[in-house]
Design a protein around this motif. Structure first.
Motif, short mmCIF file in Angstrom:
data_model
loop_
_atom_site.label_atom_id
_atom_site.label_comp_id
_atom_site.label_asym_id
_atom_site.label_seq_id
_atom_site.Cartn_x
_atom_site.Cartn_y
_atom_site.Cartn_z
N UNK A 226 0.88 -1.07 0.08
CA UNK A 226 -0.20 -0.16 0.04
C UNK A 226 0.85 1.16 -0.01
N UNK A 227 2.08 1.21 0.77
CA UNK A 227 3.05 2.43 0.58
C UNK A 227 3.75 2.30 -0.66
N UNK A 228 3.84 1.45 -1.43
CA UNK A 228 4.53 1.45 -2.79
C UNK A 228 5.94 1.02 -2.39
N UNK A 229 6.23 0.32 -1.40
CA UNK A 229 7.46 -0.14 -0.72
C UNK A 229 7.88 -1.76 -0.92
N UNK A 230 6.90 -2.25 -1.83
CA UNK A 230 7.12 -3.72 -2.20
C UNK A 230 8.21 -4.11 -3.17
N UNK A 231 7.93 -3.55 -4.23
CA UNK A 231 8.45 -4.03 -5.69
C UNK A 231 10.11 -3.74 -5.55
N UNK A 232 10.40 -2.87 -4.59
CA UNK A 232 11.97 -2.30 -4.61
C UNK A 232 12.61 -2.99 -3.51
N UNK A 233 11.83 -3.76 -2.76
CA UNK A 233 12.45 -4.52 -1.63
C UNK A 233 12.81 -5.96 -1.65
N UNK A 234 14.07 -6.51 -1.29
CA UNK A 234 14.40 -7.89 -1.23
C UNK A 234 14.02 -8.46 -0.14
N UNK A 235 13.05 -9.51 -0.12
CA UNK A 235 12.70 -10.17 1.26
C UNK A 235 13.49 -11.54 1.28
N UNK A 236 13.93 -11.64 2.41
CA UNK A 236 14.73 -12.99 2.96
C UNK A 236 13.92 -13.80 3.85
N UNK A 237 13.84 -15.16 3.99
CA UNK A 237 13.11 -15.81 4.83
C UNK A 237 14.18 -16.97 5.31
N UNK A 238 14.60 -17.11 6.50
CA UNK A 238 15.29 -18.24 6.80
C UNK A 238 14.97 -18.51 8.29
N UNK A 239 15.81 -19.75 8.84
CA UNK A 239 15.65 -20.16 10.10
C UNK A 239 16.75 -20.89 10.55
N UNK A 240 16.78 -21.03 11.80
CA UNK A 240 18.10 -21.32 12.53
C UNK A 240 18.33 -22.96 12.67
N UNK A 241 17.32 -23.88 12.78
CA UNK A 241 17.26 -25.22 12.93
C UNK A 241 15.84 -25.75 12.78
#
Length: 318
Positions: A226-241
């Motif tokens: 909604x703020x127009x901040x999605x397309x130029x953002x890199x998202x990462x998802x990770x975990x420890x174990x």
């Protein structure tokens, strides 16, 4: 993978070279990020990820690359692994061997330290390479901050009692308030791990904890859109174990050591599975690569899984 160990050998030719390099030189970058949002959920096993219903994470990952075979470091416990993700190194280098590590309780000294006695993290590397970068660290397990120098982090926020929702709101506000600057946000929750310890990995309560946070991730993503901040953002998802049904982790089974790892954003291949070997120590190196940091410490051992990028599509077998 891109090999980073570009050490300059200084023998009889030192007079020609002038001096030895003290850092690894990053390769020429084809992708540059405006911001990175790293979502860290503690204790997410591959089986848990596959079993839980998480439509918002699925939608996010459809825009990127997902690995279900990323290998964490040993021991498969919390602080050593989050430290490895954010310092591009294993316990052999950073010396964080247990959840009880502090600067005052060191068994294995790290091979490299900043002026305050901390092993160099991605936050330090970013601040030195990009002085105007804004960084934030949101967490709800008190010991998590112990291995990172807060001097290099602009906003640090702890939320107790396994709560994390307020930190999601703070992270959104931080991104909006700093939308004109390069931004690195680490957004973490331990409640998923605690559900595994209290009820067992793959228990209904454990699966529900993943599905619960997916709702908040979805709200967070929608607000950024909604703020127009999605397309130029890199998202990462990770975990420890991951974990085993006997309510624990710390061993050497695939269920504990192999975990989900994902990335989305500009220049990242879409809807793909990562097939090349990947390790948690590659996380910080990938972030440094996205921000075009010219040099990272020689002590870092991570590499960039270069096939995640659209410009590096895998070659067909002959």
């Amino acid at each position: 993978m891109i090999r980073k160990r570009n050490l300059i050998v200084c023998w009889s030719f030192i007079w020609l070279l002038g001096s030895c390099s003290t850092a690894k030189e990053a390769p020429e970058n084809r992708v540059h990020t405006k911001r990175v949002v790293a979502i860290g959920l503690d204790g997410i096993s591959v089986d848990g990820y596959k079993t839980a219903k998480h439509p918002n994470m699925d939608s996010l990952m459809a825009d990127g690359v997902l690995s279900l075979t990323t290998r964490n470091v040993m021991p498969s416990v919390t602080l050593p692994n989050w430290t490895s993700h954010l310092t591009g190194s294993g316990p052999e280098q950073h010396g964080v061997l247990s959840n009880g590590w502090t600067k005052e309780r060191v068994i294995l000294p790290s091979v490299d330290n900043d002026d305050d006695g901390y092993y160099p993290s991605i936050f330090k590397i970013l601040k030195e390479a990009i002085p105007k970068v804004k960084s934030a660290f949101y967490y709800n397990w008190a010991e998590l901050i112990n291995s990172f120098n807060p001097r290099y982090i602009d906003e640090v926020s702890f939320e107790g009692n396994d709560e994390y929702q307020n930190n999601y709101g703070k992270a959104f506000d931080f991104i909006v308030n700093n939308k004109s600057d390069p931004t690195m946000v680490f957004l973490y929750s331990v409640h998923t791990d605690h559900a595994g310890h209290n009820h067992g990995w793959m228990s209904p309560e454990y699966i529900a904890s993943i599905e619960e946070v997916d709702v908040h991730i979805g709200q967070f993503i929608r607000k950024l859109k909604d703020e127009g901040l999605y397309k130029d953002t890199h998202f990462m998802f990770f975990t420890d174990h991951g974990g085993v049904p006997e309510k624990g982790h710390g061993g050497i089974t695939p269920q504990e050591l192999e975990v989900p790892w994902a990335i989305t954003g500009p220049g990242i291949r879409k809807g793909e599975m990562l097939t090349e070997p990947n390790n948690s120590v590659n996380t910080a190196m990938t972030i440094a690569y996205l921000f075009e940091c010219g040099n990272v410490p020689l002590s870092w051992t991570g590499e960039v899984p270069i096939s995640i990028f659209e410009s590096q599509a895998p070659k067909a077998n002959p």
